[in-house]
Design a protein around this motif. Structure first.
Motif, PDB file in Angstrom:
ATOM      1  N   GLU A  15      51.481  59.954  76.124  1.00 40.15           N
ATOM      2  CA  GLU A  15      52.684  60.788  76.051  1.00 40.15           C
ATOM      3  C   GLU A  15      52.322  62.263  76.159  1.00 40.15           C
ATOM      4  OE1 GLU A  15      55.875  58.635  73.186  1.00 40.15           O
ATOM      5  OE2 GLU A  15      54.211  59.619  72.159  1.00 40.15           O
ATOM      6  N   VAL A  17      53.650  65.799  74.715  1.00 41.23           N
ATOM      7  CA  VAL A  17      54.441  66.248  73.569  1.00 41.23           C
ATOM      8  C   VAL A  17      54.612  67.757  73.644  1.00 41.23           C
ATOM      9  CG1 VAL A  17      54.594  66.328  71.049  1.00 41.23           C
ATOM     10  CG2 VAL A  17      53.508  64.371  72.167  1.00 41.23           C
ATOM     11  N   GLU A  49      67.725  65.896  75.556  1.00 38.84           N
ATOM     12  CA  GLU A  49      67.901  64.469  75.307  1.00 38.84           C
ATOM     13  C   GLU A  49      67.981  63.659  76.604  1.00 38.84           C
ATOM     14  OE1 GLU A  49      70.798  63.723  72.243  1.00 38.84           O
ATOM     15  OE2 GLU A  49      69.851  65.203  70.933  1.00 38.84           O
ATOM     16  N   ALA A  52      63.866  64.001  78.014  1.00 42.00           N
ATOM     17  CA  ALA A  52      62.763  63.499  77.191  1.00 42.00           C
ATOM     18  C   ALA A  52      63.028  62.050  76.786  1.00 42.00           C
ATOM     19  CB  ALA A  52      62.598  64.369  75.945  1.00 42.00           C
ATOM     20  N   ASP A  53      61.956  61.325  76.499  1.00 34.76           N
ATOM     21  CA  ASP A  53      62.105  59.959  75.995  1.00 34.76           C
ATOM     22  C   ASP A  53      62.544  59.956  74.534  1.00 34.76           C
ATOM     23  OD1 ASP A  53      61.275  58.838  78.435  1.00 34.76           O
ATOM     24  OD2 ASP A  53      59.170  58.972  77.858  1.00 34.76           O
ATOM     25  N   GLN A  54      62.119  60.973  73.788  1.00 33.04           N
ATOM     26  CA  GLN A  54      62.481  61.085  72.377  1.00 33.04           C
ATOM     27  C   GLN A  54      62.578  62.558  72.009  1.00 33.04           C
ATOM     28  OE1 GLN A  54      59.443  59.801  69.632  1.00 33.04           O
ATOM     29  NE2 GLN A  54      60.888  59.552  67.963  1.00 33.04           N
ATOM     30  N   VAL A  55      63.621  62.916  71.249  1.00 35.81           N
ATOM     31  CA  VAL A  55      63.783  64.267  70.720  1.00 35.81           C
ATOM     32  C   VAL A  55      63.923  64.135  69.216  1.00 35.81           C
ATOM     33  CG1 VAL A  55      65.183  66.375  70.716  1.00 35.81           C
ATOM     34  CG2 VAL A  55      64.952  65.044  72.823  1.00 35.81           C
ATOM     35  N   GLU A  56      63.105  64.892  68.507  1.00 34.13           N
ATOM     36  CA  GLU A  56      63.087  64.827  67.047  1.00 34.13           C
ATOM     37  C   GLU A  56      63.252  66.237  66.492  1.00 34.13           C
ATOM     38  OE1 GLU A  56      59.958  63.190  63.652  1.00 34.13           O
ATOM     39  OE2 GLU A  56      59.334  63.337  65.730  1.00 34.13           O
ATOM     40  N   ARG A  67      60.662  68.465  68.493  1.00 30.77           N
ATOM     41  CA  ARG A  67      59.539  67.751  69.126  1.00 30.77           C
ATOM     42  C   ARG A  67      60.086  66.841  70.215  1.00 30.77           C
ATOM     43  NH1 ARG A  67      57.049  65.296  64.715  1.00 30.77           N
ATOM     44  NH2 ARG A  67      55.995  67.280  64.409  1.00 30.77           N
ATOM     45  N   LEU A  68      59.600  67.052  71.434  1.00 29.25           N
ATOM     46  CA  LEU A  68      60.012  66.246  72.572  1.00 29.25           C
ATOM     47  C   LEU A  68      58.827  65.419  73.039  1.00 29.25           C
ATOM     48  CD1 LEU A  68      61.134  69.461  73.137  1.00 29.25           C
ATOM     49  CD2 LEU A  68      62.655  68.043  74.477  1.00 29.25           C
ATOM     50  N   ARG A  69      59.064  64.150  73.321  1.00 32.46           N
ATOM     51  CA  ARG A  69      58.025  63.247  73.811  1.00 32.46           C
ATOM     52  C   ARG A  69      58.458  62.654  75.151  1.00 32.46           C
ATOM     53  NH1 ARG A  69      54.170  61.605  70.257  1.00 32.46           N
ATOM     54  NH2 ARG A  69      54.409  62.345  68.131  1.00 32.46           N
ATOM     55  N   LYS A  70      57.507  62.609  76.078  1.00 32.26           N
ATOM     56  CA  LYS A  70      57.767  62.035  77.396  1.00 32.26           C
ATOM     57  C   LYS A  70      56.559  61.210  77.806  1.00 32.26           C
ATOM     58  CE  LYS A  70      60.064  61.621  81.270  1.00 32.26           C
ATOM     59  NZ  LYS A  70      61.301  60.893  81.320  1.00 32.26           N
TER      60      LYS A  70
END
Length: 79
Positions: A15, A17, A49, A52-56, A67-70
Motif C-alpha cells: 500500500e 500511505v 474517498e 483512496a481505498d481507505q480514508v481514516e 490517513r489515506l491508503r491505496k
C-alpha cells in the motif's frame, strides 16, 4: 492566520500511505458528497474517498491526521 500542515508519504507493504496533519479537530458528519459544479469548495472529502481505498480520520490532541491508503498495483497485474 498562519497554519501549518504536514504531509507524509510512505510505502507500507503493498500500500501507498499518505498522512495529512494539521491543527484543529475534525469529525466528519455523514457521508461525503460532491457539491454542485458552481460551489467554490467542499470537494476534498468526496475526492479522497473516491480515489483512496481507505480514508481514516485520526484525532490527536489539538490536531487531526487524515490517513489515506491505496493499494499499489504492479505492472502487468489486474485488480
Amino acid at each position: 492566520p498562519n497554519a501549518t500542515m504536514t504531509v507524509r508519504c510512505r510505502q507500507d507493504g503493498a500500500e501507498f500511505v499518505v498522512e495529512v496533519e494539521n491543527a484543529g479537530d475534525f469529525h466528519p458528519q455523514g457521508p461525503a458528497t460532491m457539491p454542485g459544479p458552481s460551489a467554490e469548495s467542499g470537494r476534498g472529502r468526496a475526492l479522497m474517498e473516491a480515489l483512496a481505498d481507505q480514508v481514516e480520520y485520526v484525532p490527536a490532541p489539538g490536531r487531526t491526521i487524515v490517513r489515506l491508503r491505496k493499494a499499489i498495483r504492479r505492472s502487468g497485474t489486474r485488480r
